[in-house]
Motif scaffolding. Structure first.
Motif, PDB file in Angstrom:
ATOM      1  N   GLY A   5       0.813  -1.212   0.000  1.00  0.00           N
ATOM      2  CA  GLY A   5       0.000   0.000   0.000  1.00  0.00           C
ATOM      3  C   GLY A   5       0.847   1.262   0.000  1.00  0.00           C
ATOM      4  N   PHE A   6       1.914   1.267   0.815  1.00  0.00           N
ATOM      5  CA  PHE A   6       2.785   2.438   0.850  1.00  0.00           C
ATOM      6  C   PHE A   6       3.537   2.621  -0.468  1.00  0.00           C
ATOM      7  CE2 PHE A   6       2.649   1.689   5.577  1.00  0.00           C
ATOM      8  CZ  PHE A   6       1.841   2.791   5.825  1.00  0.00           C
ATOM      9  N   ILE A   7       3.909   1.518  -1.108  1.00  0.00           N
ATOM     10  CA  ILE A   7       4.567   1.613  -2.419  1.00  0.00           C
ATOM     11  C   ILE A   7       3.610   2.199  -3.444  1.00  0.00           C
ATOM     12  CG2 ILE A   7       5.519   0.236  -4.314  1.00  0.00           C
ATOM     13  CD1 ILE A   7       6.688  -1.641  -2.154  1.00  0.00           C
ATOM     14  N   VAL A   8       2.361   1.746  -3.437  1.00  0.00           N
ATOM     15  CA  VAL A   8       1.367   2.263  -4.381  1.00  0.00           C
ATOM     16  C   VAL A   8       1.073   3.733  -4.096  1.00  0.00           C
ATOM     17  CG1 VAL A   8      -1.026   2.010  -5.169  1.00  0.00           C
ATOM     18  CG2 VAL A   8       0.384  -0.015  -4.816  1.00  0.00           C
ATOM     19  N   ILE A   9       1.030   4.121  -2.827  1.00  0.00           N
ATOM     20  CA  ILE A   9       0.853   5.541  -2.487  1.00  0.00           C
ATOM     21  C   ILE A   9       1.998   6.359  -3.077  1.00  0.00           C
ATOM     22  CG2 ILE A   9       0.938   7.220  -0.592  1.00  0.00           C
ATOM     23  CD1 ILE A   9      -0.615   5.207   1.104  1.00  0.00           C
ATOM     24  N   GLY A  10       3.223   5.874  -2.934  1.00  0.00           N
ATOM     25  CA  GLY A  10       4.380   6.581  -3.492  1.00  0.00           C
ATOM     26  C   GLY A  10       4.291   6.723  -4.999  1.00  0.00           C
ATOM     27  N   ILE A  11       3.893   5.643  -5.668  1.00  0.00           N
ATOM     28  CA  ILE A  11       3.758   5.694  -7.131  1.00  0.00           C
ATOM     29  C   ILE A  11       2.683   6.712  -7.523  1.00  0.00           C
ATOM     30  CG2 ILE A  11       2.998   4.368  -9.153  1.00  0.00           C
ATOM     31  CD1 ILE A  11       4.351   1.914  -7.828  1.00  0.00           C
ATOM     32  N   GLY A  12       1.553   6.697  -6.821  1.00  0.00           N
ATOM     33  CA  GLY A  12       0.482   7.645  -7.130  1.00  0.00           C
ATOM     34  C   GLY A  12       0.893   9.083  -6.897  1.00  0.00           C
ATOM     35  N   LEU A  13       1.619   9.332  -5.806  1.00  0.00           N
ATOM     36  CA  LEU A  13       2.071  10.698  -5.530  1.00  0.00           C
ATOM     37  C   LEU A  13       3.085  11.172  -6.566  1.00  0.00           C
ATOM     38  CD1 LEU A  13       2.351  10.678  -1.633  1.00  0.00           C
ATOM     39  CD2 LEU A  13       0.638  11.816  -3.053  1.00  0.00           C
ATOM     40  N   VAL A  14       4.007  10.291  -6.956  1.00  0.00           N
ATOM     41  CA  VAL A  14       4.977  10.660  -7.992  1.00  0.00           C
ATOM     42  C   VAL A  14       4.257  10.966  -9.300  1.00  0.00           C
ATOM     43  CG1 VAL A  14       6.855   9.743  -9.420  1.00  0.00           C
ATOM     44  CG2 VAL A  14       6.936   9.474  -6.945  1.00  0.00           C
ATOM     45  N   TRP A  15       3.263  10.150  -9.637  1.00  0.00           N
ATOM     46  CA  TRP A  15       2.495  10.359 -10.869  1.00  0.00           C
ATOM     47  C   TRP A  15       1.775  11.715 -10.817  1.00  0.00           C
ATOM     48  CZ3 TRP A  15       0.554   5.765 -13.946  1.00  0.00           C
ATOM     49  CH2 TRP A  15      -0.137   6.159 -15.077  1.00  0.00           C
ATOM     50  N   ALA A  16       1.135  12.015  -9.686  1.00  0.00           N
ATOM     51  CA  ALA A  16       0.391  13.270  -9.569  1.00  0.00           C
ATOM     52  C   ALA A  16       1.320  14.481  -9.585  1.00  0.00           C
ATOM     53  CB  ALA A  16      -0.451  13.254  -8.288  1.00  0.00           C
ATOM     54  N   VAL A  17       2.458  14.385  -8.895  1.00  0.00           N
ATOM     55  CA  VAL A  17       3.401  15.507  -8.883  1.00  0.00           C
ATOM     56  C   VAL A  17       3.998  15.717 -10.272  1.00  0.00           C
ATOM     57  CG1 VAL A  17       5.641  16.260  -7.980  1.00  0.00           C
ATOM     58  CG2 VAL A  17       3.910  15.368  -6.430  1.00  0.00           C
ATOM     59  N   ALA A  18       4.310  14.622 -10.976  1.00  0.00           N
ATOM     60  CA  ALA A  18       4.820  14.755 -12.349  1.00  0.00           C
ATOM     61  C   ALA A  18       3.779  15.426 -13.242  1.00  0.00           C
ATOM     62  CB  ALA A  18       5.200  13.391 -12.897  1.00  0.00           C
ATOM     63  N   ALA A  19       2.510  15.108 -13.022  1.00  0.00           N
ATOM     64  CA  ALA A  19       1.458  15.740 -13.812  1.00  0.00           C
ATOM     65  C   ALA A  19       1.331  17.226 -13.466  1.00  0.00           C
ATOM     66  CB  ALA A  19       0.128  15.033 -13.565  1.00  0.00           C
ATOM     67  N   LEU A  20       1.479  17.558 -12.198  1.00  0.00           N
ATOM     68  CA  LEU A  20       1.397  18.960 -11.804  1.00  0.00           C
ATOM     69  C   LEU A  20       2.541  19.790 -12.385  1.00  0.00           C
ATOM     70  CD1 LEU A  20       0.294  18.625  -8.074  1.00  0.00           C
ATOM     71  CD2 LEU A  20      -1.026  19.627  -9.943  1.00  0.00           C
ATOM     72  N   LEU A  21       3.706  19.173 -12.555  1.00  0.00           N
ATOM     73  CA  LEU A  21       4.865  19.882 -13.085  1.00  0.00           C
ATOM     74  C   LEU A  21       4.906  19.902 -14.612  1.00  0.00           C
ATOM     75  CD1 LEU A  21       7.576  18.575 -10.600  1.00  0.00           C
ATOM     76  CD2 LEU A  21       6.379  20.774 -10.571  1.00  0.00           C
TER      77      LEU A  21
END
Length: 144
Positions: A5-21
């Motif tokens: 779950g924590f790994i998937v949270i990290g992947i989702g956050l990286v994906w969202a931050v990459a999209a924001l940038l």
């Protein structure tokens, strides 16, 4: 399951931050930069996907212990505390217990495994994955 779950949270956050940038502007004649509507839509979709992945990871992290396939628990006949169905000695009072095999009916004919033990939690997980796959597929097909 919590680590997953924590790994998937990290992947989702990286994906969202990459999209924001993501840069959604393009250079036009005269050196001006204008927003591209197609890039804005792609950015929005990636933020939604990143948020959904983060939400799924959060659910797995919170309910990770329930998602494990586990054996049921029974009450000790002496102290009435819950112990594993496979236990041969109560960890609370030390009395001897008769171990019960998983899915074996007890004396009243009831099966000891129940839905609360997380045995049937695989169906909601499969449902979430199917919905996630449908969303991704619709986004990809819409873009093409």
């Amino acid at each position: 399951m919590r680590i997953l779950g924590f790994i998937v949270i990290g992947i989702g956050l990286v994906w969202a931050v990459a999209a924001l940038l993501m840069d959604v502007s393009v250079v036009v004649n005269g050196g001006y930069r204008v927003n591209n509507i197609g890039l804005l839509a792609t950015k929005q979709n990636n933020i939604i996907i990143g948020g959904f992945i983060t939400l799924c990871g959060l659910l797995v992290a919170i309910f990770g212990e329930r998602l494990k396939l586990s054996y049921s628990r029974i009450k000790c006949p002496k102290c009435a505390e819950l112990v594993s169905a496979e236990a041969i000695k109560c960890k609370h009072c030390g009395s001897d217990l008769v171990p019960i095999k998983p899915n074996e009916p007890d004396t009243q004919g009831e099966v000891k495994n129940s839905r609360l033990d997380g045995v049937n939690m695989k169906y909601p997980i499969i449902l979430v994955l199917v919905v996630f796959a449908a969303i991704i597929t619709s986004i990809v097909l819409y873009r093409n």
